[in-house]
Design an enzyme around this catalytic site. Structure first.
Site, PDB file in Angstrom:
ATOM      1  N   ASP A 217     138.851  59.790  37.281  1.00  0.00           N
ATOM      2  CA  ASP A 217     139.602  58.335  37.249  1.00  0.00           C
ATOM      3  C   ASP A 217     139.351  57.645  36.119  1.00  0.00           C
ATOM      4  OD1 ASP A 217     136.772  58.017  37.671  1.00  0.00           O
ATOM      5  OD2 ASP A 217     136.806  57.302  39.693  1.00  0.00           O
TER       6      ASP A 217
ATOM      7  N   ASN B 122     130.908  52.500  49.854  1.00  0.00           N
ATOM      8  CA  ASN B 122     131.847  52.402  50.915  1.00  0.00           C
ATOM      9  C   ASN B 122     132.324  53.765  51.009  1.00  0.00           C
ATOM     10  OD1 ASN B 122     133.529  52.696  48.718  1.00  0.00           O
ATOM     11  ND2 ASN B 122     134.761  50.796  48.924  1.00  0.00           N
TER      12      ASN B 122
ATOM     13  N   HIS C 224     133.718  55.761  48.871  1.00  0.00           N
ATOM     14  CA  HIS C 224     134.815  56.312  48.111  1.00  0.00           C
ATOM     15  C   HIS C 224     134.188  57.446  47.288  1.00  0.00           C
ATOM     16  CE1 HIS C 224     133.595  53.214  45.011  1.00  0.00           C
ATOM     17  NE2 HIS C 224     133.427  54.236  44.203  1.00  0.00           N
TER      18      HIS C 224
ATOM     19  N   GLU D  77     139.635  54.673  47.607  1.00  0.00           N
ATOM     20  CA  GLU D  77     139.046  53.578  48.510  1.00  0.00           C
ATOM     21  C   GLU D  77     139.311  53.937  49.828  1.00  0.00           C
ATOM     22  OE1 GLU D  77     136.760  51.926  47.264  1.00  0.00           O
ATOM     23  OE2 GLU D  77     137.509  50.530  45.533  1.00  0.00           O
TER      24      GLU D  77
HETATM   25  C1  GLP Z   1     132.593  54.383  40.472  1.00  0.00           C
HETATM   26  C2  GLP Z   1     133.304  55.816  40.425  1.00  0.00           C
HETATM   27  C3  GLP Z   1     132.973  56.889  41.238  1.00  0.00           C
HETATM   28  C4  GLP Z   1     131.403  56.771  41.480  1.00  0.00           C
HETATM   29  C5  GLP Z   1     130.978  55.372  41.981  1.00  0.00           C
HETATM   30  C6  GLP Z   1     129.550  55.408  42.301  1.00  0.00           C
HETATM   31  O1  GLP Z   1     133.385  53.584  41.254  1.00  0.00           O
HETATM   32  N1  GLP Z   1     134.598  55.817  40.132  1.00  0.00           N
HETATM   33  O2  GLP Z   1     133.342  58.187  40.768  1.00  0.00           O
HETATM   34  O3  GLP Z   1     130.876  58.017  42.374  1.00  0.00           O
HETATM   35  O4  GLP Z   1     131.310  54.653  41.173  1.00  0.00           O
HETATM   36  O5  GLP Z   1     128.729  55.184  41.165  1.00  0.00           O
HETATM   37  P1  GLP Z   1     127.291  55.037  40.889  1.00  0.00           P
HETATM   38  O6  GLP Z   1     126.800  56.535  40.798  1.00  0.00           O
HETATM   39  O7  GLP Z   1     127.032  54.316  39.939  1.00  0.00           O
HETATM   40  O8  GLP Z   1     126.691  54.483  42.296  1.00  0.00           O
END
Ligand code: GLP
Length: 271
Positions: free
Chosen positions: A67, A136, A138, A143
């Site tokens: 992404d 959440n 995702h 989402e």
């Molecule tokens: C972002 C990314 C996701 C990732 C998520 C969790 O939203 N788009 O791909 O898994 O954050 O991030 P973290 O690992 O910092 O908790």
């Protein structure tokens, strides 16, 4: 679904890096699906160390990222382009022509989304997809929604994701409200999936992902339907998983296998 218990974040990172490392050694021309966020940082650090030691060679490997934010130029330090360069790509011998990240600056985002899906298809799909998990549940920026989005798409980020990602920006109002995310088709068609979860704020999402109903309200729950998912989770993120699902005490290392879509444990032990 196989859940591997990790003692802590370092243990998680080494175990996950070992799996990615094995993938690249066994198939140097692998297509790796890569993720951003704080969770994979330890994995990237470990892979860089092994690359510097001469144990890994990424020259034939392709990367496709999940992404990117919309309207953040690739040289903006908060963009996922910059994140990947700074934390991984600039430190290994991957060919820049084989690095792919959605273009959140495209003037026509619909066309960019179609291009990204076609690109993944033309690469023959993803061999190993690395995923973090949002609070959440995702994955990528898929989402919670009323349906699973099949294709790469533009997303309006949820309030909880904006709040969670504010820590990377100076102010909450600087967090982009929109992003482009790979869809569930490319993710679930990956031949192998490796999901990592660390910390107490991931516990509910991880439990729902593995043991709850498969629903687009819990995007990661779709992984229950995939044939080859490995989850590496640290103690804190496993705190909502009932001990009955742990085959070995956490301190001894445990692998928990859950039948797709059911609560039934099929288990095996591993050290
Ligand atoms: C972002 C990314 C996701 C990732 C998520 C969790 O939203 N788009 O791909 O898994 O954050 O991030 P973290 O690992 O910092 O908790």
């Amino acid at each position: 679904m196989k859940i591997i218990h990790a003692k802590d974040y370092n243990d998680l990172s080494r175990k996950a890096a070992n799996i990615i490392s094995a993938q690249v050694i066994l198939k140097p021309e692998s297509v790796l699906g890569l993720a951003t966020g704080s969770s994979p940082l330890g994995i990237y650090r470990q892979l860089i160390i092994w690359y510097e030691k001469g144990d890994l060679d990424f020259s034939a490997t392709t990367a496709v990222n999940l992404d990117e934010y919309c309207n953040l130029p690739p040289d903006n330090p908060q963009s996922y382009h910059a994140f990947m360069r700074q934390n991984f790509f600039d430190h290994i011998n991957i060919n820049p022509a084989r690095v792919h990240i959605p273009n959140g600056m495209a003037s026509d985002l619909e066309t960019e989304c179609r291009r990204y899906d076609q690109l993944i298809q033309s690469l023959g799909g993803i061999d190993l997809q690395l995923l973090g998990i949002g609070r959440n549940a995702h994955i990528g920026f898929n989402e919670p929604d009323s349906c699973f989005s099949k294709y790469t798409h533009k997303v309006a980020l949820s309030e909880s994701t904006i709040a969670a990602n504010t820590r990377f920006f100076d102010r909450e109002e600087d967090v982009p409200r929109q992003a482009i995310s790979m869809g569930m088709q490319a993710i679930t068609q990956a031949r192998k999936i490796l999901l990592i979860a660390s910390g107490p704020d991931k516990a509910d999402a991880l439990y729902a992902c593995c043991f709850g109903p498969v629903t687009p309200q819990v995007p990661a729950s779709i992984l229950q339907l995939h044939q080859d998912v490995t989850i590496i989770a640290d103690e804190e993120s496993l705190s909502s998983v009932p001990p009955m699902f742990l085959f070995l005490p956490p301190s001894e290392g445990a692998v928990v296998c859950v039948n797709a879509g059911t609560d039934q444990k099929v288990t095996e032990g591993m050290r």
